[in-house]
Design a protein around this motif. Structure first.
Motif, PDB file in Angstrom:
ATOM      1  N   THR A  22     -13.231  -8.919  -1.056  1.00 29.66           N
ATOM      2  CA  THR A  22     -11.814  -9.261  -0.972  1.00 29.66           C
ATOM      3  C   THR A  22     -10.983  -8.266  -1.767  1.00 29.66           C
ATOM      4  O   THR A  22     -11.337  -7.917  -2.902  1.00 29.66           O
ATOM      5  CB  THR A  22     -11.563 -10.682  -1.511  1.00 29.66           C
ATOM      6  N   VAL A  23      -9.897  -7.818  -1.176  1.00 29.61           N
ATOM      7  CA  VAL A  23      -9.003  -6.880  -1.845  1.00 29.61           C
ATOM      8  C   VAL A  23      -8.129  -7.629  -2.842  1.00 29.61           C
ATOM      9  O   VAL A  23      -7.532  -8.663  -2.511  1.00 29.61           O
ATOM     10  CB  VAL A  23      -8.103  -6.150  -0.815  1.00 29.61           C
ATOM     11  N   GLY A  24      -8.086  -7.108  -4.068  1.00 28.22           N
ATOM     12  CA  GLY A  24      -7.173  -7.664  -5.058  1.00 28.22           C
ATOM     13  C   GLY A  24      -5.784  -7.071  -4.900  1.00 28.22           C
ATOM     14  O   GLY A  24      -4.794  -7.784  -4.729  1.00 28.22           O
ATOM     15  N   ARG A  25      -5.751  -5.728  -4.916  1.00 25.42           N
ATOM     16  CA  ARG A  25      -4.464  -5.041  -4.736  1.00 25.42           C
ATOM     17  C   ARG A  25      -4.716  -3.587  -4.383  1.00 25.42           C
ATOM     18  O   ARG A  25      -5.827  -3.074  -4.554  1.00 25.42           O
ATOM     19  CB  ARG A  25      -3.620  -5.112  -6.007  1.00 25.42           C
ATOM     20  N   PRO A  40       3.644  -3.689   4.192  1.00 22.61           N
ATOM     21  CA  PRO A  40       3.565  -3.103   2.849  1.00 22.61           C
ATOM     22  C   PRO A  40       2.148  -3.203   2.293  1.00 22.61           C
ATOM     23  O   PRO A  40       1.308  -3.941   2.816  1.00 22.61           O
ATOM     24  CB  PRO A  40       4.526  -3.988   2.054  1.00 22.61           C
ATOM     25  N   THR A  41       1.902  -2.468   1.226  1.00 25.35           N
ATOM     26  CA  THR A  41       0.570  -2.515   0.607  1.00 25.35           C
ATOM     27  C   THR A  41       0.229  -3.919   0.114  1.00 25.35           C
ATOM     28  O   THR A  41      -0.945  -4.310   0.104  1.00 25.35           O
ATOM     29  CB  THR A  41       0.480  -1.531  -0.573  1.00 25.35           C
ATOM     30  N   SER A  42       1.237  -4.679  -0.270  1.00 27.09           N
ATOM     31  CA  SER A  42       0.998  -6.039  -0.769  1.00 27.09           C
ATOM     32  C   SER A  42       0.400  -6.940   0.306  1.00 27.09           C
ATOM     33  O   SER A  42      -0.229  -7.959  -0.013  1.00 27.09           O
ATOM     34  CB  SER A  42       2.304  -6.642  -1.291  1.00 27.09           C
ATOM     35  N   ALA A  43       0.561  -6.574   1.578  1.00 29.09           N
ATOM     36  CA  ALA A  43       0.022  -7.393   2.663  1.00 29.09           C
ATOM     37  C   ALA A  43      -1.502  -7.395   2.684  1.00 29.09           C
ATOM     38  O   ALA A  43      -2.117  -8.256   3.321  1.00 29.09           O
ATOM     39  CB  ALA A  43       0.557  -6.901   4.005  1.00 29.09           C
ATOM     40  N   THR A  92       2.277   9.141 -11.530  1.00 27.85           N
ATOM     41  CA  THR A  92       1.858  10.268 -10.702  1.00 27.85           C
ATOM     42  C   THR A  92       0.943  11.234 -11.451  1.00 27.85           C
ATOM     43  O   THR A  92       0.859  12.399 -11.118  1.00 27.85           O
ATOM     44  CB  THR A  92       3.098  11.031 -10.191  1.00 27.85           C
ATOM     45  N   ALA A  93       0.268  10.768 -12.482  1.00 27.09           N
ATOM     46  CA  ALA A  93      -0.564  11.651 -13.304  1.00 27.09           C
ATOM     47  C   ALA A  93      -1.799  12.116 -12.541  1.00 27.09           C
ATOM     48  O   ALA A  93      -2.464  11.348 -11.851  1.00 27.09           O
ATOM     49  CB  ALA A  93      -0.994  10.922 -14.577  1.00 27.09           C
ATOM     50  N   GLY A  94      -2.125  13.410 -12.664  1.00 24.07           N
ATOM     51  CA  GLY A  94      -3.367  13.957 -12.159  1.00 24.07           C
ATOM     52  C   GLY A  94      -3.501  13.911 -10.656  1.00 24.07           C
ATOM     53  O   GLY A  94      -2.522  13.905  -9.915  1.00 24.07           O
ATOM     54  N   ALA A  95      -4.766  13.862 -10.212  1.00 22.41           N
ATOM     55  CA  ALA A  95      -5.076  13.946  -8.788  1.00 22.41           C
ATOM     56  C   ALA A  95      -5.115  12.580  -8.114  1.00 22.41           C
ATOM     57  O   ALA A  95      -5.301  12.500  -6.903  1.00 22.41           O
ATOM     58  CB  ALA A  95      -6.421  14.639  -8.606  1.00 22.41           C
ATOM     59  N   LEU A  96      -4.951  11.522  -8.861  1.00 19.54           N
ATOM     60  CA  LEU A  96      -5.050  10.181  -8.298  1.00 19.54           C
ATOM     61  C   LEU A  96      -3.886   9.896  -7.353  1.00 19.54           C
ATOM     62  O   LEU A  96      -2.722   9.949  -7.742  1.00 19.54           O
ATOM     63  CB  LEU A  96      -5.088   9.140  -9.422  1.00 19.54           C
ATOM     64  N   ALA A  97      -4.216   9.587  -6.095  1.00 24.31           N
ATOM     65  CA  ALA A  97      -3.180   9.302  -5.098  1.00 24.31           C
ATOM     66  C   ALA A  97      -3.043   7.809  -4.834  1.00 24.31           C
ATOM     67  O   ALA A  97      -1.929   7.304  -4.646  1.00 24.31           O
ATOM     68  CB  ALA A  97      -3.495  10.025  -3.799  1.00 24.31           C
ATOM     69  N   ALA A  98      -4.161   7.099  -4.817  1.00 28.68           N
ATOM     70  CA  ALA A  98      -4.120   5.659  -4.557  1.00 28.68           C
ATOM     71  C   ALA A  98      -5.360   5.009  -5.153  1.00 28.68           C
ATOM     72  O   ALA A  98      -6.370   5.673  -5.405  1.00 28.68           O
ATOM     73  CB  ALA A  98      -4.036   5.382  -3.064  1.00 28.68           C
ATOM     74  N   ARG A  99      -5.260   3.719  -5.352  1.00 27.00           N
ATOM     75  CA  ARG A  99      -6.366   2.976  -5.976  1.00 27.00           C
ATOM     76  C   ARG A  99      -6.509   1.645  -5.259  1.00 27.00           C
ATOM     77  O   ARG A  99      -5.539   0.884  -5.141  1.00 27.00           O
ATOM     78  CB  ARG A  99      -6.062   2.789  -7.453  1.00 27.00           C
ATOM     79  N   VAL A 100      -7.717   1.371  -4.771  1.00 26.63           N
ATOM     80  CA  VAL A 100      -8.025   0.089  -4.158  1.00 26.63           C
ATOM     81  C   VAL A 100      -8.845  -0.712  -5.162  1.00 26.63           C
ATOM     82  O   VAL A 100      -9.921  -0.275  -5.588  1.00 26.63           O
ATOM     83  CB  VAL A 100      -8.806   0.267  -2.846  1.00 26.63           C
ATOM     84  N   SER A 122      -2.076   5.238   5.764  1.00 23.52           N
ATOM     85  CA  SER A 122      -1.243   4.425   6.649  1.00 23.52           C
ATOM     86  C   SER A 122      -1.802   3.009   6.689  1.00 23.52           C
ATOM     87  O   SER A 122      -3.029   2.813   6.670  1.00 23.52           O
ATOM     88  CB  SER A 122      -1.220   4.998   8.069  1.00 23.52           C
ATOM     89  N   ILE A 123      -0.931   2.022   6.766  1.00 20.32           N
ATOM     90  CA  ILE A 123      -1.328   0.628   6.946  1.00 20.32           C
ATOM     91  C   ILE A 123      -0.737   0.178   8.280  1.00 20.32           C
ATOM     92  O   ILE A 123       0.488   0.162   8.450  1.00 20.32           O
ATOM     93  CB  ILE A 123      -0.830  -0.256   5.797  1.00 20.32           C
ATOM     94  N   VAL A 124      -1.613  -0.148   9.217  1.00 23.16           N
ATOM     95  CA  VAL A 124      -1.173  -0.445  10.587  1.00 23.16           C
ATOM     96  C   VAL A 124      -1.945  -1.632  11.149  1.00 23.16           C
ATOM     97  O   VAL A 124      -2.987  -2.036  10.624  1.00 23.16           O
ATOM     98  CB  VAL A 124      -1.379   0.787  11.502  1.00 23.16           C
ATOM     99  N   HIS A 125      -1.421  -2.182  12.248  1.00 22.03           N
ATOM    100  CA  HIS A 125      -2.128  -3.251  12.955  1.00 22.03           C
ATOM    101  C   HIS A 125      -3.181  -2.681  13.901  1.00 22.03           C
ATOM    102  O   HIS A 125      -4.199  -3.334  14.172  1.00 22.03           O
ATOM    103  CB  HIS A 125      -1.133  -4.109  13.743  1.00 22.03           C
ATOM    104  N   ASP A 126      -2.927  -1.484  14.414  1.00 20.70           N
ATOM    105  CA  ASP A 126      -3.824  -0.846  15.375  1.00 20.70           C
ATOM    106  C   ASP A 126      -3.969   0.623  14.997  1.00 20.70           C
ATOM    107  O   ASP A 126      -2.956   1.303  14.790  1.00 20.70           O
ATOM    108  CB  ASP A 126      -3.227  -0.968  16.783  1.00 20.70           C
ATOM    109  N   PRO A 127      -5.205   1.149  14.868  1.00 15.96           N
ATOM    110  CA  PRO A 127      -5.374   2.573  14.506  1.00 15.96           C
ATOM    111  C   PRO A 127      -4.602   3.525  15.400  1.00 15.96           C
ATOM    112  O   PRO A 127      -4.167   4.590  14.949  1.00 15.96           O
ATOM    113  CB  PRO A 127      -6.888   2.783  14.644  1.00 15.96           C
ATOM    114  N   ALA A 128      -4.404   3.172  16.661  1.00 14.05           N
ATOM    115  CA  ALA A 128      -3.693   4.049  17.585  1.00 14.05           C
ATOM    116  C   ALA A 128      -2.220   4.223  17.211  1.00 14.05           C
ATOM    117  O   ALA A 128      -1.545   5.093  17.764  1.00 14.05           O
ATOM    118  CB  ALA A 128      -3.806   3.514  19.012  1.00 14.05           C
TER     119      ALA A 128
END
Length: 286
Positions: A22-25, A40-43, A92-100, A122-128
């Motif tokens: 399960t994703v926390g954030r 949004p990412t919160s979804a 925005t420190a260093g090379a870190l772009a995102a964290r799951v 990207s966060i989408v309903h369909d990869p296409a």
């Protein structure tokens, strides 16, 4: 740049770690990397990861009814964390772009080295819905990608240089600069050879494509994400080996530099001993 074999291995590695969790954030620290805003990412918080897949060089993590799509570009990578992360002092420190972050604190970081930032999330309903995925050509490892289909692709490409055809994601998905060099070396073909070729040449190139990609996947099987870059580099025959001996014939591996990339090749194996001019509009030296 991660290509089809590395993304394939990442799918296996991340799938074994993530599916059912399960994703926390999700924290996005490089806001330029996030290419969508709705959902949004919160979804994604509180949703279960149901699958990890790939589309060419795109990584697809299915989270509930949504998809987190990642294109790691030239210098992006995935780094697994077994423990909860420390707070970031600067967003925005260093090379870190995102964290799951998963519900137990473990998870993975998405990083991008260098100053040129082209990693995309990207966060989408369909990869296409991701334009790059919608434009992808056939997957070379799909059962439907036969030698006959490959011959049709090459014939349609006409006089286009074969190196560019192999790298064109709208023509064939997943092959980049490194593996196109390796495929052409295995097939003993010049990178500037026209794509339209004889039946025997098509057969030789198809065999080289399949053996190169499948061999890379076999070597990467079971490796963690942290080991994949080293495996790719050490297995290369010509790519990234300018000035070294060709492992097949002993000739010196040469390169051609373009505006945003380089290619490597062996003159004896691929161009009849002729050295390609190392300039933007390369031609065989007279």
């Amino acid at each position: 740049m991660p290509e089809l074999p590395e993304i394939h291995a990442l799918v296996d590695d991340l799938g074994s770690r993530l599916v059912g969790r399960t994703v926390g954030r999700i924290d996005v620290l490089s806001f330029a990397a996030l290419k969508t805003f709705d959902p949004p990412t919160s979804a994604l918080g509180g949703k279960t990861i149901t699958a990890v897949a790939r589309h060419g060089k795109y990584l697809d993590i299915e989270i509930g009814e949504l998809h987190l799509i990642m294109h790691l570009a030239r210098a992006g990578w995935i780094r697994w964390r077994a423990e909860a992360p420390l707070p970031q002092k600067r967003p925005t420190a260093g090379a870190l772009a995102a964290r799951v972050v998963l519900d137990d604190g473990s998870g993975f970081d998405v990083t991008e080295a260098g100053s040129k930032k082209s990693l995309a999330l990207s966060i989408v309903h369909d990869p296409a819905e991701v334009a790059g995925i919608a434009r992808l050509g056939p997957d070379p490892l799909h059962p439907g990608f036969t030698e006959k289909r490959f011959a049709q692709i090459l014939a349609a490409s006409g006089r286009a240089q074969i190196k560019g055809v192999l790298r064109n994601q709208s023509v064939i998905a997943g092959i980049g600069n490194a593996y196109s060099d390796e495929i052409l070396h295995t097939a003993r073909m010049s990178p500037f050879k026209p794509a339209a070729m004889t039946e025997d040449e098509v057969s030789e190139l198809f065999s080289a494509l399949q053996s190169t990609l499948r061999g890379a996947i076999e070597r990467s099987a079971g490796l963690a994400a942290s080991e994949l870059k080293r495996e790719k580099k050490t297995a290369m025959q010509v790519h990234g080996r300018t000035g070294e001996e060709c492992p097949v014939c002993g000739d010196v591996v040469r390169q051609v530099i373009f505006a945003d990339s380089t290619l490597q090749y062996c003159p004896s194996c691929q161009t009849g001993g002729k050295v390609l001019a190392d300039r933007v509009l390369s031609r065989l030296l007279k």
